[in-house]
Each structure stands twice: as structure tokens, then as C-alpha cells.
Enzyme design. Structure first.
Site, PDB file in Angstrom:
ATOM      1  N   PHE A 179     -25.742 -47.240  26.194  1.00 27.95           N
ATOM      2  CA  PHE A 179     -24.925 -47.475  27.382  1.00 27.95           C
ATOM      3  C   PHE A 179     -23.713 -46.560  27.354  1.00 27.95           C
ATOM      4  O   PHE A 179     -23.320 -46.047  26.302  1.00 27.95           O
ATOM      5  CB  PHE A 179     -24.486 -48.944  27.470  1.00 27.95           C
ATOM      6  CG  PHE A 179     -23.618 -49.394  26.323  1.00 27.95           C
ATOM      7  CD1 PHE A 179     -22.233 -49.327  26.402  1.00 27.95           C
ATOM      8  CD2 PHE A 179     -24.189 -49.889  25.153  1.00 27.95           C
ATOM      9  CE1 PHE A 179     -21.430 -49.738  25.347  1.00 27.95           C
ATOM     10  CE2 PHE A 179     -23.401 -50.308  24.094  1.00 27.95           C
ATOM     11  CZ  PHE A 179     -22.025 -50.233  24.190  1.00 27.95           C
ATOM     12  N   CYS A 180     -23.139 -46.337  28.530  1.00 26.23           N
ATOM     13  CA  CYS A 180     -21.909 -45.556  28.667  1.00 26.23           C
ATOM     14  C   CYS A 180     -21.175 -46.066  29.905  1.00 26.23           C
ATOM     15  O   CYS A 180     -21.561 -47.077  30.483  1.00 26.23           O
ATOM     16  CB  CYS A 180     -22.207 -44.063  28.761  1.00 26.23           C
ATOM     17  SG  CYS A 180     -23.307 -43.614  30.128  1.00 26.23           S
ATOM     18  N   THR A 181     -20.130 -45.401  30.322  1.00 29.14           N
ATOM     19  CA  THR A 181     -19.280 -45.909  31.401  1.00 29.14           C
ATOM     20  C   THR A 181     -20.036 -46.088  32.709  1.00 29.14           C
ATOM     21  O   THR A 181     -20.060 -47.174  33.287  1.00 29.14           O
ATOM     22  CB  THR A 181     -18.077 -44.976  31.628  1.00 29.14           C
ATOM     23  OG1 THR A 181     -17.410 -44.754  30.393  1.00 29.14           O
ATOM     24  CG2 THR A 181     -17.102 -45.601  32.626  1.00 29.14           C
TER      25      THR A 181
END
Length: 305
Positions: A179-181
């Protein structure tokens, strides 16, 4: 929040072949300026990536302008709000990559991991056979992440491939969730991992921001706040502004407890940069802070005229 002055913040990206991306720069910038939009849009041969802010009408107009290009007609975006303009100017930049991994052979237009919706995410990362990886930089992870997630402790997204090579094994780590922003880094990261032989690679569709927008706090596995790259600094569930501030000296996000440190001095230092400040650097930083306060006091005075 003052509804009349509310800024709509729109974040978007799309990996798509844009061989004519250089030709889009000038007309896109002109249109955004005409709509009184501020923010940054990156254009590259591999696609588009941007975060912009403005009035409701202006944001809608710019998104419609972008989607008029058939290659971008299904461009998705995420929205949040801000009390004050989060950006000072409008920029449209030409890049080699819309998110820099440093490996031009990695192309999400050719292969990418399996998208997982926010509603499905909790079940996936609760599976003990799944290794969960936060692909963001260390200073972002510092203020919030998902329960049980691995922190690669990278200073740049360019460091991520080396982290994978040194710490992960396709034969041992059968299922990987990332996951990331907003999702864009995971597009590149998942494409890279597939190229390295990892068979089951999943990533959070829409990123942390979409998760915080859709999942209520009582069902959430998110801990802390989510760092964002504008003047809001961080957001929480519902994409409401968080409580973190940035150290004026080094730019590291700070919580209230960080400001209680004896090494914290407003405008001068925090626990993350205190040890690196020589007397000369401290003197220069004190002058920089003084000039900043002077500039702000003048701006405040002019706004009252």
C-alpha cells in the site's frame, strides 16, 4: 469549515502510453491557470500524475478537460477539502517517470499486481500467510501505517528495489500485499515484484486515502495519520486534516509529543535534526526562521488592508 472558501483537493494518476506528452504541457498549464487552479501535474511517456486544488467548478472543469483525451477518459480521482489553498502556484512538469523508481524497464502498462478494494483489504492483511509492506518513505511511515505492516525504512522510492532484493524471496514470501498514499507507487512496485518472480502480489486500490475515505474508524486497521504532500501535512479518517506539523528546519512531520522533546525549538530544530546542527548551521537557521516570521507578519498585515 467555511463552505464559501473551501478548496477542493483532487489527486489523480493514470499509467497510459502518452508519446505526445510534451505537446500537452503548455495548453494544460494555460487551462489550469485560466481556471485559477494551483498544484502540480506531472506528464511522462508512461502517463499522468497530479494533485490540484481550487473551487468546485474549476476542479470539475479541469478534470473534464483531461478526460476529453480518450486515453484519459476513465481517469479516476480522489477528493478531499482544505480550509485554505494548499498550494502556492500551478506547475505542469515533464518527467521521465510519473513516479520515480529508477527502472525504466518496469512498466505498469504491461503488468501490474492484483487490485484490492478498501472493503476487501482488512481480510487480506489479516491473513497470516500475507506479508504486508508499506512502500512509502520512512518519514511517512513514522506518523501512521497499517497494523502489522513492514517498514522498508527507505529514504526514497528508488531504494525500494534494493529492499526487495535484500529482504524478500519469491520462494518464501508467496503472498505480498502493498500500500501507499494514493496507489501510484504500488503500481510501479507491484510491476517490479512481478518481474522478480513473486507470484501473488496485491495492492490497495486507491491507496490509504481511499481507505480512510471509505472505511469507518471503528472497522479500521489503520493506525495514526496519513502524510500528504501539501500544506495539510496529514489527514485522518474521512480525509479530515490531521494534527501533525513539519519541522521548519528538516521537514520531518512532528506530533505534539515530538514538540515536547527538549531537542525541539520552533523554527530551529527537532529530535530528527538536532544532532546534525553545528553552531554555524544553527545560526543560519535562526536567521532563516526570523526572515520567515518577518515575511509572514507582512503578509498578515497586508491581508487586513
Amino acid at each position: 469549515m467555511n463552505q464559501e472558501n473551501t478548496q477542493i483537493v483532487a489527486a489523480f494518476y493514470k499509467f497510459v502510453s502518452l508519446p505526445d506528452f510534451t505537446e500537452k504541457q503548455v495548453p494544460l498549464l494555460a487551462y489550469c491557470l485560466a481556471q485559477d487552479i494551483k498544484g502540480t501535474i506531472l506528464l511522462a511517456k508512461e502517463g499522468i500524475n497530479g494533485t490540484i486544488a481550487g473551487s468546485r467548478l474549476s476542479i470539475d472543469n479541469v478534470l473534464s478537460y483531461l478526460r476529453a483525451d480518450l486515453r484519459l477518459q476513465d481517469l479516476e480521482h480522489k477528493e478531499s477539502t482544505a480550509d485554505t489553498p494548499p498550494f502556492e502556484r500551478m506547475k505542469v512538469r515533464l518527467k521521465k517517470e510519473i513516479v520515480t523508481l529508477g527502472l525504466p524497464e518496469v512498466d505498469p502498462n504491461e503488468q501490474v499486481g492484483t487490485y484490492v478494494t478498501p472493503e476487501e483489504w482488512n481480510e487480506l492483511i489479516s491473513d497470516p500467510e500475507v506479508i504486508v509492506i508499506d512502500t512509502r518513505n520512512d518519514y511517512e511511515v513514522h506518523i501512521g501505517t497499517f497494523q502489522g505492516a513492514q517498514n522498508p525504512q527507505t529514504n526514497s522510492f528508488r531504494d525500494f528495489p534494493e529492499y526487495v532484493r535484500q529482504n524478500l524471496d519469491p520462494n518464501q514470501h508467496k503472498k505480498v500485499a502493498m500500500f501507499c498514499t494514493g496507489g501510484i507507487r504500488c503500481e510501479k512496485a507491484s510491476s517490479f515484484m512481478l518481474s522478480q518472480g513473486f507470484a501473488e502480489v496485491y495492492h490497495l486500490k486507491g491507496g490509504i486515502l481511499k481507505y480512510l475515505e471509505q472505511i469507518p474508524p471503528e472497522e479500521s486497521l489503520w493506525q495514526g495519520e496519513c502524510f500528504v504532500f501539501d500544506e495539510r501535512i496529514a489527514v485522518v479518517h474521512g480525509l479530515e486534516p490531521g494534527t501533525h506539523e513539519l519541522c521548519f528546519c528538516c521537514g520531518h512531520p512532528l506530533a505534539e509529543e515530538d514538540k515536547a522533546s527538549p531537542q525541539y525549538e520552533e523554527g530551529i530544530s527537532c529530535s530528527h535534526c538536532f544532532d546534525s546542527l553545528t553552531e554555524d548551521k544553527r545560526t543560519r537557521q535562526q536567521e532563516k526562521w526570523r526572515q520567515y516570521q518577518l515575511k509572514n507578519s507582512h503578509s498578515l498585515g497586508n491581508s487586513k488592508l
